[in-house]
Design a protein around this motif. Structure first.
Motif, PDB file in Angstrom:
ATOM      1  N   THR A 126       0.840  -1.203   0.000  1.00 57.16           N
ATOM      2  CA  THR A 126       0.000   0.000   0.000  1.00 57.16           C
ATOM      3  C   THR A 126       0.872   1.248   0.000  1.00 57.16           C
ATOM      4  OG1 THR A 126      -0.088  -0.093   2.405  1.00 57.16           O
ATOM      5  CG2 THR A 126      -1.869  -1.178   1.211  1.00 57.16           C
ATOM      6  N   PRO A 127       0.308   2.431  -0.328  1.00 54.16           N
ATOM      7  CA  PRO A 127       1.098   3.661  -0.399  1.00 54.16           C
ATOM      8  C   PRO A 127       1.752   3.987   0.949  1.00 54.16           C
ATOM      9  CG  PRO A 127      -1.009   3.976  -1.477  1.00 54.16           C
ATOM     10  CD  PRO A 127      -1.075   2.643  -0.794  1.00 54.16           C
ATOM     11  N   ARG A 148       2.313   3.568   6.772  1.00 53.46           N
ATOM     12  CA  ARG A 148       1.351   3.138   5.749  1.00 53.46           C
ATOM     13  C   ARG A 148       0.208   2.413   6.423  1.00 53.46           C
ATOM     14  NH1 ARG A 148       1.326  -2.176   3.581  1.00 53.46           N
ATOM     15  NH2 ARG A 148       2.672  -3.623   4.760  1.00 53.46           N
ATOM     16  N   ARG A 149      -0.926   2.388   5.750  1.00 49.95           N
ATOM     17  CA  ARG A 149      -2.084   1.622   6.203  1.00 49.95           C
ATOM     18  C   ARG A 149      -2.110   0.333   5.400  1.00 49.95           C
ATOM     19  NH1 ARG A 149      -6.408   2.865   9.172  1.00 49.95           N
ATOM     20  NH2 ARG A 149      -5.903   5.107   9.088  1.00 49.95           N
ATOM     21  N   THR A 150      -2.080  -0.797   6.081  1.00 50.37           N
ATOM     22  CA  THR A 150      -2.040  -2.082   5.403  1.00 50.37           C
ATOM     23  C   THR A 150      -3.382  -2.386   4.761  1.00 50.37           C
ATOM     24  OG1 THR A 150      -2.704  -3.310   7.366  1.00 50.37           O
ATOM     25  CG2 THR A 150      -0.347  -2.868   7.089  1.00 50.37           C
ATOM     26  N   SER A 151      -3.393  -3.421   3.950  1.00 51.15           N
ATOM     27  CA  SER A 151      -4.636  -3.818   3.275  1.00 51.15           C
ATOM     28  C   SER A 151      -5.708  -4.244   4.266  1.00 51.15           C
ATOM     29  CB  SER A 151      -4.346  -4.956   2.286  1.00 51.15           C
ATOM     30  OG  SER A 151      -3.723  -6.044   2.962  1.00 51.15           O
TER      31      SER A 151
END
Length: 468
Positions: A126-127, A148-151
């Motif tokens: 992720t971004p 980052r924020r994971t999926s």
């Protein structure tokens, strides 16, 4: 319609409730905003703590890798030793990885979710953002701290620091650490929820307490206003009664003037004519009785006229002070023969220490005459009348007592009211004149209850300080 007039039209309770609700809303908003600020501040501190922790982990690993490389160990051997070392990092809540920045590959990873090596873009699917809000576009070549924020929605904190490589090395490595902040952030959200609940309950209780206190203060204020209104009402009622009294006096004065003008001369002529006729020797006894009855009625009309005139005359104090005992002597000179005729015993108590006072001697003499006359008329045969004058403080107190039928509390209360009388042919002016004259002298008069079978009128007059 203005706000002021709108508020004035509402009930006090409505205004209090609306004020309470507005205050509660303001307090809740301030509390929620304050709580959000506290939570944000704690989250910033947690992130800073996470960054510091990652930095400490990297600082601890740096020397090991750099020394191995500087000692001439093979690259594959270093990677193998490092992978073996970081296989046990997961229980400590961090993920360690080694990135070859020259190739954009991950060559060691404590999670080993993929076959090593693998592209860095597979490490951060992720971004990735820096903390200044900027997006890291080339994830294969970056260093520093990012997140980052994971999926799955978790928040991951990433820290990547380049290693010092030997000059002969063709690789450019960077040591990375990632930590999952999800549990801490969830904890902060739960803390935020509980904090909001506590704040809401606390502010609600504070608001309720404030409302009750304000309501209590409002009731005290309203009670004070009600007392002031009641006081003003009593003053207005008193003023109204005085106006009515003045109106009565004016009416009596006008009536008395008309009566004096219209009736005195005819009454004098009638009385003179009847007196002449009654002296006629040829009249029979029956006719003489009738003439005496008519003359008595003429005298009664004349006395009524005199009472009206006496009532409306203003009080004018004598220039010289007067001893009340001397006025009593004059009045008793007139009353004693009538008392003796009614078999009444007079008990007189003089006051040697009583000073002379400024009085309207003519009016006060009429007051004393009315009191003694009422006492005489209310006394049964063979009873006694007591007249006592004494000095009490700065006042002269005159007590006129007689034995007679007990008086009801209502009669004692209304005895000195104008036109009030218990006599069949009374005018109700006698005791009314007594109270008016005494009050205009600054004193008071009242009819006391029975004591030892005696009904007593108490008259109190102030002593002039300039005559003492």
């Amino acid at each position: 319609m203005t706000w002021k007039s709108l508020i004035q039209q509402q009930k006090p309770l409505t205004v209090s409730l609306v004020s309470f609700m507005l205050m509660l809303v303001i307090v809740v908003i301030i509390g929620l905003v304050g709580g959000r600020h506290i939570i944000d501040y704690l989250q910033e501190r947690l992130i800073e703590h996470g960054i510091d922790h990652n930095e400490e982990v990297i600082m601890g690993m740096h020397p090991l890798l750099e020394h191995s490389l500087q000692d001439g160990a093979s690259v594959d051997g270093v990677i193998t030793d490092f992978q073996r070392f970081i296989d046990h990092a997961e229980p400590f809540g961090v993920r360690l990885f080694l990135v070859d920045l020259s190739q954009g590959r991950v060559v060691a990873d404590s999670l080993k979710i993929r076959h090593l090596p693998y592209p860095v873009k597979d490490l951060v699917v992720t971004p990735v953002h820096r903390f200044d809000g900027s997006l890291i576009k080339d994830v294969a070549h970056w260093d520093g701290t990012a997140w980052r924020r994971t999926s799955s929605g978790a928040i991951e904190l990433l820290t990547l620091h380049p290693l010092r490589m030997p000059e002969s090395a063709r690789q450019h490595w960077a040591l990375g650490v990632s930590s999952d902040l999800t549990e801490l952030l969830v904890l902060m959200d739960e803390l935020h929820l509980h904090l909001d609940m506590v704040l809401l309950i606390t502010y609600g209780l504070i608001g309720l307490l404030g409302f009750l206190v304000l309501r209590w203060i409002g009731r005290r204020y309203e009670s004070g206003l009600e007392q002031q209104v009641a006081k003003r009402t009593r003053e207005l009622e008193k003023a109204h009664a005085e106006i009515l009294e003045q109106a009565r006096l004016a009416t009596i004065g006008q009536t008395a003037s008309v009566l004096a003008h219209e009736m005195r001369n005819p009454l004098a002529s009638i009385k003179l004519a009847l007196s002449s006729v009654s002296r006629n020797a040829n009249l029979q006894d029956r006719e003489k009785q009738r003439m005496a009855l008519v003359l008595g009625e003429v005298d009664r009309l004349e006395n009524m006229l005199n009472e009206n005139l006496e009532y409306v005359r203003p009080v004018v104090r004598d220039e010289q002070p007067v001893h009340l005992d001397e006025l009593l002597d004059k009045v008793l000179t007139l009353e004693e023969p009538l008392m003796e005729a009614a078999s009444l015993t007079l008990v007189r108590h003089r006051c040697a220490e009583c000073p002379a006072v400024h009085l309207d001697s003519r009016k006060m003499q009429q007051v004393l005459l009315n009191l003694l006359k009422n006492a005489r008329e209310a006394s049964p045969v063979d009873s006694k009348i007591a007249v006592t004058l004494r000095k009490t403080g700065d006042s002269l107190v005159l007590l006129v007592s007689n034995q007679g039928e007990p008086l009801s509390p209502k009669i004692r209360e209304q005895a000195f009211d104008l036109f009030f009388t218990t006599k069949a042919r009374g005018t109700g002016l006698g005791l009314g004149l007594v109270r008016r004259v005494v009050e205009e002298h600054g004193g008071s008069v009242e009819l006391l209850g029975e004591d030892d079978g005696m009904t007593t009128v108490q008259l109190v007059l102030p002593i002039d300080t300039d005559t003492c």
